[in-house]
Design a protein around this motif. Structure first.
Motif, short mmCIF file in Angstrom:
data_model
loop_
_atom_site.label_atom_id
_atom_site.label_comp_id
_atom_site.label_asym_id
_atom_site.label_seq_id
_atom_site.Cartn_x
_atom_site.Cartn_y
_atom_site.Cartn_z
N ASN A 121 0.81 -1.22 0.00
CA ASN A 121 0.00 0.00 0.00
C ASN A 121 0.84 1.27 0.00
OD1 ASN A 121 -2.54 -1.02 -0.20
ND2 ASN A 121 -3.18 -0.52 1.87
N GLU A 122 1.59 1.48 1.08
CA GLU A 122 2.35 2.73 1.18
C GLU A 122 3.45 2.62 2.22
OE1 GLU A 122 -0.04 2.46 4.45
OE2 GLU A 122 -1.11 3.04 2.61
N SER A 124 5.04 5.33 4.91
CA SER A 124 4.78 6.64 5.49
C SER A 124 5.83 6.97 6.54
CB SER A 124 3.38 6.68 6.13
OG SER A 124 3.19 5.61 7.03
N ALA A 163 -6.27 4.11 0.13
CA ALA A 163 -6.21 3.84 1.57
C ALA A 163 -5.74 5.11 2.31
CB ALA A 163 -5.29 2.65 1.83
N TYR A 164 -4.66 5.02 3.06
CA TYR A 164 -4.16 6.16 3.84
C TYR A 164 -3.91 7.38 2.94
CZ TYR A 164 -1.28 8.43 7.49
OH TYR A 164 -0.76 9.28 8.43
N ASN A 165 -3.39 7.14 1.75
CA ASN A 165 -3.13 8.23 0.82
C ASN A 165 -4.38 9.06 0.53
OD1 ASN A 165 -1.59 9.53 -1.55
ND2 ASN A 165 -3.30 8.54 -2.59
N SER A 167 -7.04 9.40 2.44
CA SER A 167 -7.44 10.13 3.64
C SER A 167 -6.55 11.34 3.88
CB SER A 167 -7.42 9.21 4.86
OG SER A 167 -6.11 8.85 5.21
N ALA A 168 -5.33 11.33 3.31
CA ALA A 168 -4.43 12.47 3.41
C ALA A 168 -4.58 13.41 2.21
CB ALA A 168 -2.98 11.98 3.51
N ILE A 185 1.51 14.82 4.74
CA ILE A 185 0.51 14.65 5.79
C ILE A 185 0.53 15.91 6.67
CG2 ILE A 185 -0.22 13.23 7.75
CD1 ILE A 185 1.43 10.92 6.44
N ASP A 221 3.53 -0.36 5.18
CA ASP A 221 2.24 -0.95 5.50
C ASP A 221 2.08 -0.97 7.01
OD1 ASP A 221 1.50 -1.10 2.86
OD2 ASP A 221 1.97 -3.21 2.63
N GLN A 222 2.17 -2.11 7.68
CA GLN A 222 2.00 -2.15 9.13
C GLN A 222 3.30 -2.37 9.89
OE1 GLN A 222 -0.99 -1.36 10.38
NE2 GLN A 222 -1.68 -1.16 8.27
#
Length: 262
Positions: A121-122, A124, A163-165, A167-168, A185, A221-222
């Motif tokens: 995904n990303e 960060s 995904a997170y991208n 939402s930012a 962000i 990712d996580q």
């Protein structure tokens, strides 16, 4: 790759939610499932989060199979619609393939320890304290922003762009676009910089300014690494993944529609 793949040996994995487990029990009797090590492809029951978990497990094991997801979670952007009683082998063989390549991150901590991880995904970078982060942004060995003052910054693949991208306030990228999203962000300075869309052949370096005073963590990712000094990112072309979608999935339409949601 088109339809009619010719798969015959399928593996089945399911998340631990009640819905996914019920579907797994229903599908158990409609196909002769095999272990992952013997399979041509894997059927994934769950949501996007479980699909990412399954893809990471295959990356870590070095045994990557085409993955056909059935949505029994919440979002299911990477999944197909689940219909009970369907002929699963026929559906998998009629599916169309979309290749996705993860990001490879090399992160160096303030003490010089190097960590390598992949992100589907990303990746960060996030401030660890109340102090804003100060990050130097380079693309293809050229400094593009000498000092980005922000809560953080992320680099998203097309698979992670919703995904997170998103939402930012980052852009949504079609899965086959061969692009990356570089998204700040909560940026404070430069105030008007909203990020960039880059070719996925780009090499991105994010260097933390004043790391002792303004510590930053990196998350692939996580997977999190703390007290980061510098991160280098590039597409891991040797670890390409394949997602399988029903012909009528209309993934492109979902990507377009997502951009008009109020």
């Amino acid at each position: 790759m088109g339809s009619n793949h010719g798969f015959s040996r399928l593996a089945l994995v399911a998340s631990d939610t009640d819905r996914a487990q019920e579907a797994a029990a229903e599908l158990a009797g409609v196909h002769d499932w095999v272990p992952m090590a013997q399979a041509d492809a894997v059927v994934v029951l769950g949501g996007d989060g479980f699909m990412l978990h399954t893809l990471h497990a295959m990356l870590d094991a070095g045994a990557i199979l085409p993955a056909y997801g059935l949505n029994l979670g919440t979002v299911g952007f990477l999944m197909n619609r689940y219909r009970s009683g369907s002929r699963i082998l026929d559906k998998v063989n009629r599916s169309r393939s979309i290749a996705i390549a993860p990001l490879r991150m090399e992160a160096v901590t303030q003490t010089g320890v190097r960590h390598v991880a992949c992100a589907i995904n990303e990746v960060s970078l996030l401030r660890e304290t109340r102090q804003t982060a100060k990050i130097e942004v380079s693309v293809d060995e050229r400094i593009r922003i000498k000092e980005l003052v922000c809560d953080g910054v992320l680099v998203a693949t097309p698979a992670g762009s919703t995904a997170y991208n998103l939402s930012a306030n980052g852009p949504i990228l079609p899965l086959d676009s061969q692009l990356l999203a570089l998204t700040p962000i909560s940026p404070f300075r430069p105030r008007r910089w909203r990020g960039a869309i880059l070719p996925d052949r780009s090499t991105i370096r994010l260097r933390v300014n004043e790391p002792d005073k303004r510590p930053v963590s990196a998350v692939a990712d996580q997977k999190e690494f703390r007290d980061i000094a510098e991160v280098s990112l590039e597409i891991a072309g040797d670890s390409e993944l394949t997602l399988l979608f029903d012909p009528g999935h209309a993934l492109d339409e979902r990507i377009v529609a997502e951009q008009f949601l109020a």
